[in-house]
Design an enzyme around this catalytic site. Sequence first.
Site, PDB file in Angstrom:
ATOM      1  N   SER A  42      -6.311 -18.002  24.897  1.00  0.00           N
ATOM      2  CA  SER A  42      -5.888 -18.448  23.565  1.00  0.00           C
ATOM      3  C   SER A  42      -4.955 -19.655  23.625  1.00  0.00           C
ATOM      4  O   SER A  42      -4.804 -20.369  22.632  1.00  0.00           O
ATOM      5  CB  SER A  42      -5.201 -17.291  22.819  1.00  0.00           C
ATOM      6  OG  SER A  42      -3.915 -17.024  23.360  1.00  0.00           O
TER       7      SER A  42
ATOM      8  N   ARG B 266       9.386 -28.279  30.102  1.00  0.00           N
ATOM      9  CA  ARG B 266      10.141 -27.957  28.889  1.00  0.00           C
ATOM     10  C   ARG B 266       9.135 -27.628  27.801  1.00  0.00           C
ATOM     11  O   ARG B 266       8.205 -28.390  27.542  1.00  0.00           O
ATOM     12  CB  ARG B 266      11.025 -29.114  28.449  1.00  0.00           C
ATOM     13  CG  ARG B 266      11.832 -28.763  27.192  1.00  0.00           C
ATOM     14  CD  ARG B 266      12.925 -29.755  26.905  1.00  0.00           C
ATOM     15  NE  ARG B 266      13.787 -29.276  25.832  1.00  0.00           N
ATOM     16  CZ  ARG B 266      15.004 -29.719  25.577  1.00  0.00           C
ATOM     17  NH1 ARG B 266      15.519 -30.667  26.346  1.00  0.00           N
ATOM     18  NH2 ARG B 266      15.719 -29.242  24.594  1.00  0.00           N
TER      19      ARG B 266
ATOM     20  N   ASP C 116       7.699 -24.022  25.053  1.00  0.00           N
ATOM     21  CA  ASP C 116       7.880 -22.657  24.564  1.00  0.00           C
ATOM     22  C   ASP C 116       7.858 -21.626  25.687  1.00  0.00           C
ATOM     23  O   ASP C 116       8.498 -20.579  25.584  1.00  0.00           O
ATOM     24  CB  ASP C 116       6.790 -22.312  23.540  1.00  0.00           C
ATOM     25  CG  ASP C 116       7.050 -22.965  22.192  1.00  0.00           C
ATOM     26  OD1 ASP C 116       8.092 -23.648  22.055  1.00  0.00           O
ATOM     27  OD2 ASP C 116       6.225 -22.795  21.274  1.00  0.00           O
TER      28      ASP C 116
ATOM     29  N   ALA D 129       2.778 -24.692  24.832  1.00  0.00           N
ATOM     30  CA  ALA D 129       3.380 -25.734  23.985  1.00  0.00           C
ATOM     31  C   ALA D 129       4.419 -26.556  24.739  1.00  0.00           C
ATOM     32  O   ALA D 129       5.593 -26.612  24.371  1.00  0.00           O
ATOM     33  CB  ALA D 129       4.003 -25.095  22.736  1.00  0.00           C
TER      34      ALA D 129
ATOM     35  N   GLN E 112       1.534  -5.478  28.708  1.00  0.00           N
ATOM     36  CA  GLN E 112       1.993  -5.164  27.356  1.00  0.00           C
ATOM     37  C   GLN E 112       3.481  -4.826  27.281  1.00  0.00           C
ATOM     38  O   GLN E 112       3.999  -4.524  26.204  1.00  0.00           O
ATOM     39  CB  GLN E 112       1.173  -4.006  26.762  1.00  0.00           C
ATOM     40  CG  GLN E 112       1.440  -2.621  27.349  1.00  0.00           C
ATOM     41  CD  GLN E 112       0.605  -2.296  28.547  1.00  0.00           C
ATOM     42  OE1 GLN E 112       0.509  -3.085  29.473  1.00  0.00           O
ATOM     43  NE2 GLN E 112       0.005  -1.109  28.539  1.00  0.00           N
TER      44      GLN E 112
ATOM     45  N   ASN F 189      -4.143 -15.910  27.995  1.00  0.00           N
ATOM     46  CA  ASN F 189      -4.391 -17.160  28.718  1.00  0.00           C
ATOM     47  C   ASN F 189      -5.439 -18.027  28.027  1.00  0.00           C
ATOM     48  O   ASN F 189      -5.265 -19.240  27.885  1.00  0.00           O
ATOM     49  CB  ASN F 189      -4.823 -16.833  30.151  1.00  0.00           C
ATOM     50  CG  ASN F 189      -5.351 -18.032  30.892  1.00  0.00           C
ATOM     51  OD1 ASN F 189      -4.605 -18.873  31.370  1.00  0.00           O
ATOM     52  ND2 ASN F 189      -6.678 -18.109  30.997  1.00  0.00           N
TER      53      ASN F 189
ATOM     54  N   ASN G  98      -3.111  -8.023  33.955  1.00  0.00           N
ATOM     55  CA  ASN G  98      -3.555  -9.145  33.115  1.00  0.00           C
ATOM     56  C   ASN G  98      -2.735 -10.413  33.323  1.00  0.00           C
ATOM     57  O   ASN G  98      -3.253 -11.422  33.761  1.00  0.00           O
ATOM     58  CB  ASN G  98      -3.496  -8.757  31.633  1.00  0.00           C
ATOM     59  CG  ASN G  98      -4.839  -8.334  31.091  1.00  0.00           C
ATOM     60  OD1 ASN G  98      -5.788  -8.154  31.836  1.00  0.00           O
ATOM     61  ND2 ASN G  98      -4.916  -8.158  29.785  1.00  0.00           N
TER      62      ASN G  98
ATOM     63  N   ASP H 214      -8.968  -1.937  25.850  1.00  0.00           N
ATOM     64  CA  ASP H 214      -8.396  -2.551  27.041  1.00  0.00           C
ATOM     65  C   ASP H 214      -6.913  -2.224  27.189  1.00  0.00           C
ATOM     66  O   ASP H 214      -6.402  -2.096  28.303  1.00  0.00           O
ATOM     67  CB  ASP H 214      -8.590  -4.062  26.988  1.00  0.00           C
ATOM     68  CG  ASP H 214     -10.029  -4.475  27.284  1.00  0.00           C
ATOM     69  OD1 ASP H 214     -10.800  -3.625  27.767  1.00  0.00           O
ATOM     70  OD2 ASP H 214     -10.373  -5.640  27.024  1.00  0.00           O
ATOM     71  N   GLY H 215      -6.199  -2.093  26.074  1.00  0.00           N
ATOM     72  CA  GLY H 215      -4.788  -1.731  26.134  1.00  0.00           C
ATOM     73  C   GLY H 215      -4.573  -0.362  26.737  1.00  0.00           C
ATOM     74  O   GLY H 215      -3.589  -0.120  27.443  1.00  0.00           O
TER      75      GLY H 215
END
Length: 268
Positions: free
Chosen positions: A169, A151, A153, A188, A226, A167, A125, A48-49
């Site tokens: 993960s 607020r 990560d 997060a 990427q 997304n 992506n 995919d990369g």
Amino acid sequence: MEKVKIAIIHNKTPLSLKVMSELSQKLIASGHEINQTEPELVISVGGDGTLLSAFHLFNHKLDQVRFLGVHTGHLGFYTDWRDYELDELVASLNTKQEASVRYPLLDVRITYRNGKEPKHFLSLNESTIKRNDSTMVADIYIKDEFFERFRGDGLSIATPTGSTAYNKSIGGAVLHPRINAIQLTEIASLNNRVFRTLGSPMVIGSHEWIEVRLQESDECVITIDQFRLQQDEIDSIYYKIADENIQFASYRHTHFWRRVRDAFIGES
């Protein structure tokens, strides 16, 4: 049979190099033209990369090219053919009536505080925004209306085809690629009496857009697929469904939910 101008983009693994060489020979023997600069069809050989790299090489010609993937590793979401199916692939180019499947792209526009020219990108992506060494604070607007102060990560904004990547993960939903929408997922987030966010992924329709206004102007990291960009003095990042879309050549197309099952669940 109509001759097709074809570019082949590949990674550097020994198997991909072998497949690229064999595929080139078979295509030329079948009367097609290998044309790396003005193709009608772009074939990626790898994972995919590799297809993401092919997309960014030719994203200025999306109205002229279609994409097709040959996978040389584990089954990917952007690849319909395996490395041992080259004869069948070439035969399908020669004998089958081909149709295109169109999927949405993410339009990304970055504006700056210091008068610097805005930057514009297309993503297949996803795009993410993070601070380097501390939490990120940003105001989120949807269609020019304030929604929340975030607020945490960082933030991820994904297309439907990117919904199965980073997304997923971080807790985002898996969207069928024919849904014309983008998805905002928090990374997060901090929720307390001062900062309060929705906390769940948001699916934004094609008639709306997202604006992320950063509250601090020092350096942050923005990814476009990427690619990684170190940026400072950012004012806002705008995200919306792009006017352009990507066309996949559907000589043979694997059912999307079958891909999801095979990738994440496997055989029951």
